[in-house]
Enzyme design. Sequence first.
Site, mmCIF file in Angstrom:
data_model
loop_
_atom_site.group_PDB
_atom_site.id
_atom_site.type_symbol
_atom_site.label_atom_id
_atom_site.label_comp_id
_atom_site.label_asym_id
_atom_site.label_seq_id
_atom_site.Cartn_x
_atom_site.Cartn_y
_atom_site.Cartn_z
ATOM 1 C CB SER A 25 7.954 0.105 9.738
ATOM 2 O OG SER A 25 8.552 0.391 10.989
ATOM 3 C CG HIS A 158 -17.698 -35.763 -9.516
ATOM 4 N ND1 HIS A 158 -16.387 -35.844 -9.899
ATOM 5 C CD2 HIS A 158 -17.936 -36.878 -8.761
ATOM 6 C CE1 HIS A 158 -15.846 -36.960 -9.421
ATOM 7 N NE2 HIS A 158 -16.768 -37.601 -8.713
ATOM 8 C CB SER A 279 -29.166 -4.745 -10.579
ATOM 9 O OG SER A 279 -29.014 -4.035 -11.786
ATOM 10 C CE LYS A 285 -28.944 -9.693 -10.786
ATOM 11 N NZ LYS A 285 -28.267 -10.837 -11.156
ATOM 12 C CG ASN A 287 -27.052 -9.197 -7.520
ATOM 13 O OD1 ASN A 287 -27.667 -10.076 -8.114
ATOM 14 N ND2 ASN A 287 -26.912 -7.969 -7.996
ATOM 15 C CD GLU A 292 -21.442 -11.855 -5.858
ATOM 16 O OE1 GLU A 292 -21.407 -12.194 -7.038
ATOM 17 O OE2 GLU A 292 -22.057 -10.840 -5.457
ATOM 18 C CE1 TYR A 319 14.319 -6.759 12.029
ATOM 19 C CE2 TYR A 319 16.087 -5.443 11.102
ATOM 20 C CZ TYR A 319 14.744 -5.639 11.348
ATOM 21 O OH TYR A 319 13.822 -4.725 10.910
HETATM 22 N N1 ARG Z 1 10.936 -1.291 12.160
HETATM 23 C C1 ARG Z 1 11.754 -2.459 12.294
HETATM 24 C C2 ARG Z 1 10.923 -3.705 11.946
HETATM 25 O O1 ARG Z 1 9.749 -3.626 11.896
HETATM 26 C C3 ARG Z 1 12.234 -2.569 13.701
HETATM 27 C C4 ARG Z 1 13.589 -3.183 13.842
HETATM 28 C C5 ARG Z 1 14.617 -2.305 13.248
HETATM 29 N N2 ARG Z 1 15.929 -2.838 13.465
HETATM 30 C C6 ARG Z 1 16.986 -2.391 12.788
HETATM 31 N N3 ARG Z 1 18.114 -2.946 13.065
HETATM 32 N N4 ARG Z 1 16.888 -1.493 11.851
HETATM 33 O O2 ARG Z 1 11.473 -4.737 11.683
#
Ligand code: ARG
Length: 491
Positions: A25, A158, A279, A285, A287, A292, A319
């Site tokens: 992560s 409306h 444009s 134009k 815009n 948007e 978890y």
């Molecule tokens: N990178 C993990 C998360 O964002 C952290 C927790 C990881 N825990 C584990 N038991 N693998 O959730």
Amino acid sequence: MAKDQIRKGRLDDERPAEVEAFLSSMDADREIAECDIRVDMAHILMLHEQNLIDTGSAKKLLQSLLRYMNEGLPKDAFNPAHEDIHAGIEAQLIKDAGADAGGRMHLGRSRNDEVATCLRMKTREYILQILSGLFDLRRALIERAEESTEVIMPGFTHLQHAQPTTLAHYLMSYENLFTRDADRLFDAYARVNRSPLGSAAFAGTGFPLDRERTALLLGFSGPMDNSMDGVANRDFILETISAFAILMTNISRMAEELIFWSSALVRFVTLDDAFCSTSSIMPQKKNPDTLEVMRAKAAYVSGELTAALTLIKGLPMSYNRDLQDLNPHLWCAAHETAASVPLLAQIIRTTVFDESAMKKSAKAGNTGATELADSFVREFNLPFRTAHNIVGRAVKLGSFDLAVIDEISEEFAGCKLSEKGLTQEFIDKVQNPKGIVKAKKTTGSPNPRLMKKAIQEADVRLVQDEVTGDILRDELDSADEKMKEAIGMLS
Ligand code: ARG
């Protein structure tokens, strides 16, 4: 040399690069790297106070962490060979403070409570940032409303001309909406601001950790009650994204309205060039691109909410690694919301309202018809439905001539209203948009006198909210100061 200090006991360290990348992560964890340093600091300080780590090791660890805080984390800590930033920082500490001191940090702790704590800390930051943007947006709306309590414009239902109102009434309707968005964020903040730290994997620990102490050091209002709840639940994220999604939906409505108003079909506003594009082929134009894109960003955020709800719905306690993939949805929702709110405030401040186009349009589509019907009730004591039918028929016939009204009123009320004193002058006068608005009696209506009062009240409410926001910010800053003092006393 093993790449990951966590894996090396239990698992074969060698993994295909694509598995490493798939599981890590690290990218999204950049959001919480600084929070993680602070979580580590609080944990170590508390371990030391509880005699669970010796002074020498605590000092070494805290010195390294202070350096990471001041100079930034070394690049190695972000190596995606680590599953996440928590593993990355621990590896870095083992390198910098030695295997003995470095290896003592994670006592009584799991990445499960660690990440949940970091997420809550970063969520607090985003909520406070977006709240302060919202305060500025409300300020912009209040300022523009103050100058437009007498600016007459049509109101729509409306998308058809309905009744006259004022620009202030319109702007304050959005101010009220954004005030509730702020309320939702304040509410979410209170539930976000509880500490899961000390929950460990999910079942707590046999070491005497002081959870109140780490909560205090990190600026939380207190520890969470249940350690399984602490690591497993992300309703604080769902709630926050959903507050962002509602806010962005509201922003999108206003964006849509301003886009419509800037069209030559309506021409109620001229947007500042800074927020527009032209444009590549059509030289004339201008815009409304910023609005948007804002409308499109609202789609992202509601998409993030859907993804987040769906990700959570099948997870048993406690978890599960799926939770890791929730986090990018929160960051994306926070970024898009944090970018849009201040831009809308700038647009509100710089937009030129075309008061004469609004005034002219206020009369279109028989916007005085309701008031005319009301006046028949007031003057001639007709039932409202009868008056409504008389005026409705006049609109259908395309004439408010006295003779026509008389003819209709004979059919619906059994008498000519002119015989009861109705004049052509009265019919015309009563439909005047300015007069209609001024005659409104109910609180919340566009009557300029009432509107001025409502704007003053909104101003007071805004100042109170700003003070509350400052207090929350100060609580975090002073917790941080206190933690630094505690570290200073140790070294
Ligand atoms: N990178 C993990 C998360 O964002 C952290 C927790 C990881 N825990 C584990 N038991 N693998 O959730």
